[in-house]
Design an enzyme around this catalytic site. Structure first.
Site, PDB file in Angstrom:
ATOM      1  N   LYS A   1      42.555  34.242  59.680  1.00 49.96           N
ATOM      2  CA  LYS A   1      41.910  35.557  59.578  1.00 49.96           C
ATOM      3  C   LYS A   1      42.098  36.141  58.173  1.00 49.96           C
ATOM      4  CE  LYS A   1      43.943  39.570  60.887  1.00 49.96           C
ATOM      5  NZ  LYS A   1      43.754  40.586  59.842  1.00 49.96           N
ATOM      6  N   ASN A   2      43.310  36.054  57.660  1.00 48.61           N
ATOM      7  CA  ASN A   2      43.569  36.697  56.374  1.00 48.61           C
ATOM      8  C   ASN A   2      43.018  35.903  55.195  1.00 48.61           C
ATOM      9  OD1 ASN A   2      44.719  38.768  57.743  1.00 48.61           O
ATOM     10  ND2 ASN A   2      46.843  38.332  57.147  1.00 48.61           N
TER      11      ASN A   2
ATOM     12  N   ARG B   1      40.647  47.700  57.512  1.00 48.50           N
ATOM     13  CA  ARG B   1      41.013  47.990  56.124  1.00 48.50           C
ATOM     14  C   ARG B   1      40.540  46.919  55.146  1.00 48.50           C
ATOM     15  NH1 ARG B   1      44.897  51.066  54.214  1.00 48.50           N
ATOM     16  NH2 ARG B   1      45.300  49.425  52.690  1.00 48.50           N
TER      17      ARG B   1
ATOM     18  N   CYS C   1      46.902  53.937  58.951  1.00 46.67           N
ATOM     19  CA  CYS C   1      46.653  53.070  60.096  1.00 46.67           C
ATOM     20  C   CYS C   1      47.940  53.007  60.914  1.00 46.67           C
ATOM     21  CB  CYS C   1      46.186  51.692  59.669  1.00 46.67           C
ATOM     22  SG  CYS C   1      47.492  50.659  59.074  1.00 46.67           S
TER      23      CYS C   1
ATOM     24  N   ARG D   1      49.672  52.905  53.998  1.00 43.93           N
ATOM     25  CA  ARG D   1      48.944  51.833  53.310  1.00 43.93           C
ATOM     26  C   ARG D   1      48.024  52.333  52.197  1.00 43.93           C
ATOM     27  NH1 ARG D   1      47.314  47.362  57.787  1.00 43.93           N
ATOM     28  NH2 ARG D   1      47.236  45.983  56.001  1.00 43.93           N
ATOM     29  N   PRO D   2      48.608  52.804  51.102  1.00 40.91           N
ATOM     30  CA  PRO D   2      47.770  53.288  49.993  1.00 40.91           C
ATOM     31  C   PRO D   2      47.025  52.156  49.284  1.00 40.91           C
ATOM     32  CG  PRO D   2      50.103  53.347  49.417  1.00 40.91           C
ATOM     33  CD  PRO D   2      50.035  52.894  50.845  1.00 40.91           C
ATOM     34  N   ILE D   3      46.122  52.555  48.346  1.00 39.84           N
ATOM     35  CA  ILE D   3      45.333  51.568  47.592  1.00 39.84           C
ATOM     36  C   ILE D   3      45.539  51.756  46.092  1.00 39.84           C
ATOM     37  CG2 ILE D   3      43.497  51.036  49.256  1.00 39.84           C
ATOM     38  CD1 ILE D   3      41.953  53.415  47.900  1.00 39.84           C
ATOM     39  N   ASP D   4      46.629  52.479  45.754  1.00 42.72           N
ATOM     40  CA  ASP D   4      46.857  52.815  44.348  1.00 42.72           C
ATOM     41  C   ASP D   4      46.956  51.572  43.453  1.00 42.72           C
ATOM     42  OD1 ASP D   4      49.220  52.465  45.953  1.00 42.72           O
ATOM     43  OD2 ASP D   4      50.413  53.045  44.216  1.00 42.72           O
ATOM     44  N   LEU D   5      47.525  50.487  43.971  1.00 39.20           N
ATOM     45  CA  LEU D   5      47.701  49.295  43.131  1.00 39.20           C
ATOM     46  C   LEU D   5      46.358  48.638  42.820  1.00 39.20           C
ATOM     47  CD1 LEU D   5      50.816  47.811  44.952  1.00 39.20           C
ATOM     48  CD2 LEU D   5      50.778  49.061  42.783  1.00 39.20           C
TER      49      LEU D   5
ATOM     50  N   ASP E   1      53.937  40.075  59.633  1.00 37.63           N
ATOM     51  CA  ASP E   1      53.007  39.847  60.740  1.00 37.63           C
ATOM     52  C   ASP E   1      53.644  39.049  61.887  1.00 37.63           C
ATOM     53  OD1 ASP E   1      51.078  41.269  59.429  1.00 37.63           O
ATOM     54  OD2 ASP E   1      49.870  39.557  58.824  1.00 37.63           O
TER      55      ASP E   1
ATOM     56  N   ARG F   1      40.960  41.386  67.402  1.00 34.01           N
ATOM     57  CA  ARG F   1      40.746  41.401  65.950  1.00 34.01           C
ATOM     58  C   ARG F   1      41.312  40.138  65.301  1.00 34.01           C
ATOM     59  NH1 ARG F   1      43.656  45.622  63.086  1.00 34.01           N
ATOM     60  NH2 ARG F   1      42.839  44.308  61.436  1.00 34.01           N
TER      61      ARG F   1
HETATM   62  C1  UD1 Z   1      47.754  41.868  54.069  1.00 32.66           C
HETATM   63  C2  UD1 Z   1      47.406  41.240  55.404  1.00 32.66           C
HETATM   64  C3  UD1 Z   1      48.287  41.801  56.512  1.00 32.66           C
HETATM   65  C4  UD1 Z   1      49.756  41.652  56.140  1.00 32.66           C
HETATM   66  C5  UD1 Z   1      50.024  42.221  54.757  1.00 32.66           C
HETATM   67  C6  UD1 Z   1      51.447  41.968  54.281  1.00 32.66           C
HETATM   68  C7  UD1 Z   1      45.050  40.757  55.161  1.00 32.66           C
HETATM   69  C8  UD1 Z   1      43.647  41.052  55.580  1.00 32.66           C
HETATM   70  N1  UD1 Z   1      46.007  41.530  55.696  1.00 32.66           N
HETATM   71  O1  UD1 Z   1      47.470  43.263  54.167  1.00 32.66           O
HETATM   72  O2  UD1 Z   1      48.005  41.075  57.712  1.00 32.66           O
HETATM   73  O3  UD1 Z   1      50.545  42.349  57.082  1.00 32.66           O
HETATM   74  O4  UD1 Z   1      49.125  41.632  53.796  1.00 32.66           O
HETATM   75  O5  UD1 Z   1      51.729  40.614  54.274  1.00 32.66           O
HETATM   76  O6  UD1 Z   1      45.296  39.843  54.407  1.00 32.66           O
HETATM   77  N2  UD1 Z   1      50.653  48.905  49.020  1.00 32.66           N
HETATM   78  C9  UD1 Z   1      50.697  50.000  48.166  1.00 32.66           C
HETATM   79  N3  UD1 Z   1      49.632  50.204  47.351  1.00 32.66           N
HETATM   80  C10 UD1 Z   1      48.545  49.394  47.317  1.00 32.66           C
HETATM   81  C11 UD1 Z   1      48.514  48.270  48.189  1.00 32.66           C
HETATM   82  C12 UD1 Z   1      49.591  48.057  49.033  1.00 32.66           C
HETATM   83  O7  UD1 Z   1      51.659  50.751  48.164  1.00 32.66           O
HETATM   84  O8  UD1 Z   1      47.612  49.638  46.539  1.00 32.66           O
HETATM   85  C13 UD1 Z   1      51.784  48.674  49.950  1.00 32.66           C
HETATM   86  C14 UD1 Z   1      51.336  48.776  51.404  1.00 32.66           C
HETATM   87  O9  UD1 Z   1      51.311  50.104  51.838  1.00 32.66           O
HETATM   88  C15 UD1 Z   1      52.390  47.961  52.092  1.00 32.66           C
HETATM   89  C16 UD1 Z   1      52.674  46.848  51.074  1.00 32.66           C
HETATM   90  O10 UD1 Z   1      52.218  47.332  49.822  1.00 32.66           O
HETATM   91  O11 UD1 Z   1      53.537  48.716  52.307  1.00 32.66           O
HETATM   92  C17 UD1 Z   1      52.011  45.535  51.390  1.00 32.66           C
HETATM   93  O12 UD1 Z   1      50.623  45.709  51.452  1.00 32.66           O
HETATM   94  P1  UD1 Z   1      49.584  44.558  51.082  1.00 32.66           P
HETATM   95  O13 UD1 Z   1      50.318  43.332  50.650  1.00 32.66           O
HETATM   96  O14 UD1 Z   1      48.573  45.131  50.154  1.00 32.66           O
HETATM   97  O15 UD1 Z   1      48.925  44.282  52.492  1.00 32.66           O
HETATM   98  P2  UD1 Z   1      47.385  44.152  52.842  1.00 32.66           P
HETATM   99  O16 UD1 Z   1      46.681  43.379  51.784  1.00 32.66           O
HETATM  100  O17 UD1 Z   1      46.849  45.474  53.233  1.00 32.66           O
END
Ligand code: UD1
Length: 418
Positions: A22-23, A93, A117, A122-126, A305, A397
């Site tokens: 899936k991922n 997401r 969620c 789960r921010p997107i700042d990065l 996960d 899902r």
């Molecule tokens: C992906 C996986 C999800 C898995 C996760 C961690 C997919 C579709 N989903 O989610 O199943 O649980 O990796 O292995 O591949 N963060 C920030 N800022 C950002 C982005 C992330 O602070 O801009 C934080 C998140 O809130 C979280 C951590 O970084 O605490 C890990 O997130 P991330 O690795 O980005 O997970 P996803 O890509 O959302």
């Protein structure tokens, strides 16, 4: 309302085949927008998240054909729309991953902010910080991110945390950029490698995927390709736990053992026997479950996960286990559901203290998220009596045919409509 009914089932024995990841498929579908040519993808899992991503790609102008049960053809000859709306992003997401490929293809993207969620903010700042480094202007307005560029330009990007999604979005944005992009402290997950291999098969130049530094040398155009998705290591891990939990023996096919090493190591610690073959594993219970401690970490550490499934397993261990969740700040919702089934778990911040018991009892429980839902299915297999799981859509899902697959190895499980 659809629910899953699970009754105490005894040992699970037999063969199960794991689906495509899936991922991996979600970012790879997003990346198929990077070319005007056709992309053919194999080992597509039948999942609700895949339907959501396909729906989004269609809205953006791609034509999608199902070639057979396992294969899809995506043809994004023309991008007719560059907006990913809230209704799709809020369902999943990972829809946010079209941002990098849209920017690469048409220099602009308007994508709804994902919001919170069940497992955290789960921010997107990065993602956004990385895009800005690549000469992309970012504005946010009324819950949407509006991104535009006169031309993506390669640069150095340092991720404060090895985010899976940010690494993927940046690889996609950078692959047709002017010049070279170096992404440091990036995620090393197998799905990152799969995405890089897919984009490279379209003619991109991505090096270092699977390590902490990825270098992307921009190329002018990408071409069509045919590609097979890697097996789902989390689906595999979930069935591996099922074997140990129920005291059975499962032969799990379509697994890359290297991708499930943290799970194998922990299952051996709890007392299971694991045989690793080239593309399968055999998991054999030795009739005991020892306690152990778990700390979730970015790959190659123990996957967040798999945390819910192990919390369940350790609820039935000899002794006390400590689980430390370091990836998501609110990923213990399943503990409350396990408590309803009689488990003895105490949560303090991001630590769970799990006191092992001899048994659980069936109850009505709620799948609070995808992996929590899978763990509740497994809990039902060993709990006395009947367990009824609601909010089944979470489970669909990420687990194709979970009910049917578990039935074939001896589980007393079925869907129910009320
Ligand atoms: C992906 C996986 C999800 C898995 C996760 C961690 C997919 C579709 N989903 O989610 O199943 O649980 O990796 O292995 O591949 N963060 C920030 N800022 C950002 C982005 C992330 O602070 O801009 C934080 C998140 O809130 C979280 C951590 O970084 O605490 C890990 O997130 P991330 O690795 O980005 O997970 P996803 O890509 O959302």
């Amino acid at each position: 309302m659809e629910t899953i009914i699970v009754k105490k089932s005894g040992a699970l024995n037999g063969h199960l085949k794991v689906n495509g990841s899936k991922n991996s498929i979600l970012p790879i579908l997003a990346a198929s927008l990077l070319t005007k040519d056709k992309c053919i993808l194999h080992e597509i899992p039948k999942l609700e998240d895949v339907n959501v991503m396909c729906n989004l790609l269609s809205k953006l102008g791609a034509k999608i054909n199902r070639l057979d049960d396992n294969s899809l053809e995506i043809h994004a000859e023309n991008i007719t729309n560059y907006e990913a709306p809230y209704d799709l992003i809020s369902k999943m997401r990972a829809s946010f991953l079209v941002m990098g490929s849209l920017l690469s293809r048409v220099n602009k993207a308007r994508v709804s902010m994902p919001g919170g969620c069940a497992i955290g903010t789960r921010p997107i700042d990065l993602h956004l910080k990385g895009f800005k480094n690549l000469n992309i202007n970012i504005n946010s307005n009324r819950g949407y991110i509006q991104a535009e560029t006169e031309g993506i330009t390669g640069n150095h990007v340092y991720l404060d945390f090895p985010s899976v999604g940010a690494t993927e979005n940046l690889m996609m944005a950078a692959c047709r950029a002017k010049g070279k992009t170096v992404i440091e402290n990036c995620a090393e997950e197998p799905e990152i490698v799969d995405l890089a291999n897919f984009i490279n098969s379209m003619g991109a130049k991505i090096e270092g995927a699977g390590t902490k530094t990825i270098t992307v040398t921009g190329v002018e155009e990408l071409h069509g390709t045919e590609y097979t998705i890697i097996p789902d290591r989390i689906e595999a891990g979930t069935y591996m736990v099922a074997a140990v939990l129920t005291g059975g023996e499962l032969h799990i096919d379509n697994v890359i053992p290297a991708h499930v090493q943290p799970v194998i190591a922990k299952l051996r610690e709890v007392g299971a026997e694991i045989i690793e073959n080239d593309s399968s594993v055999v998991v054999r219970s030795k009739g005991i479950i020892n306690s152990t401690d778990i700390k979730t970490l970015p790959y190659p550490g123990f996957p967040t996960d798999m945390q819910a499934q192990f919390m369940l397993l350790l609820s039935l261990a000899n002794g006390t286990s400590i689980i430390n969740e370091t990836i998501f700040e609110n990923r213990f919702m399943h503990a409350n559901e396990f408590l309803r089934m009689g488990a003895n778990i105490k949560i303090e911040g991001n630590t769970a203290v799990v006191n092992g018991l001899n048994g659980l009892t069936g109850a009505k429980v709620r799948a609070t998220d995808l992996r929590a839902g899978a763990a509740l299915v497994l809990a039902g297999l060993v709990a006395e009596g009947e367990t009824e799981i609601s909010e089944v859509h979470h489970i669909k899902r990420g687990y194709a045919d979970i009910v049917e697959k578990l039935q074939t190895v001896g589980a007393d499980i079925s869907y129910s409509m009320q």
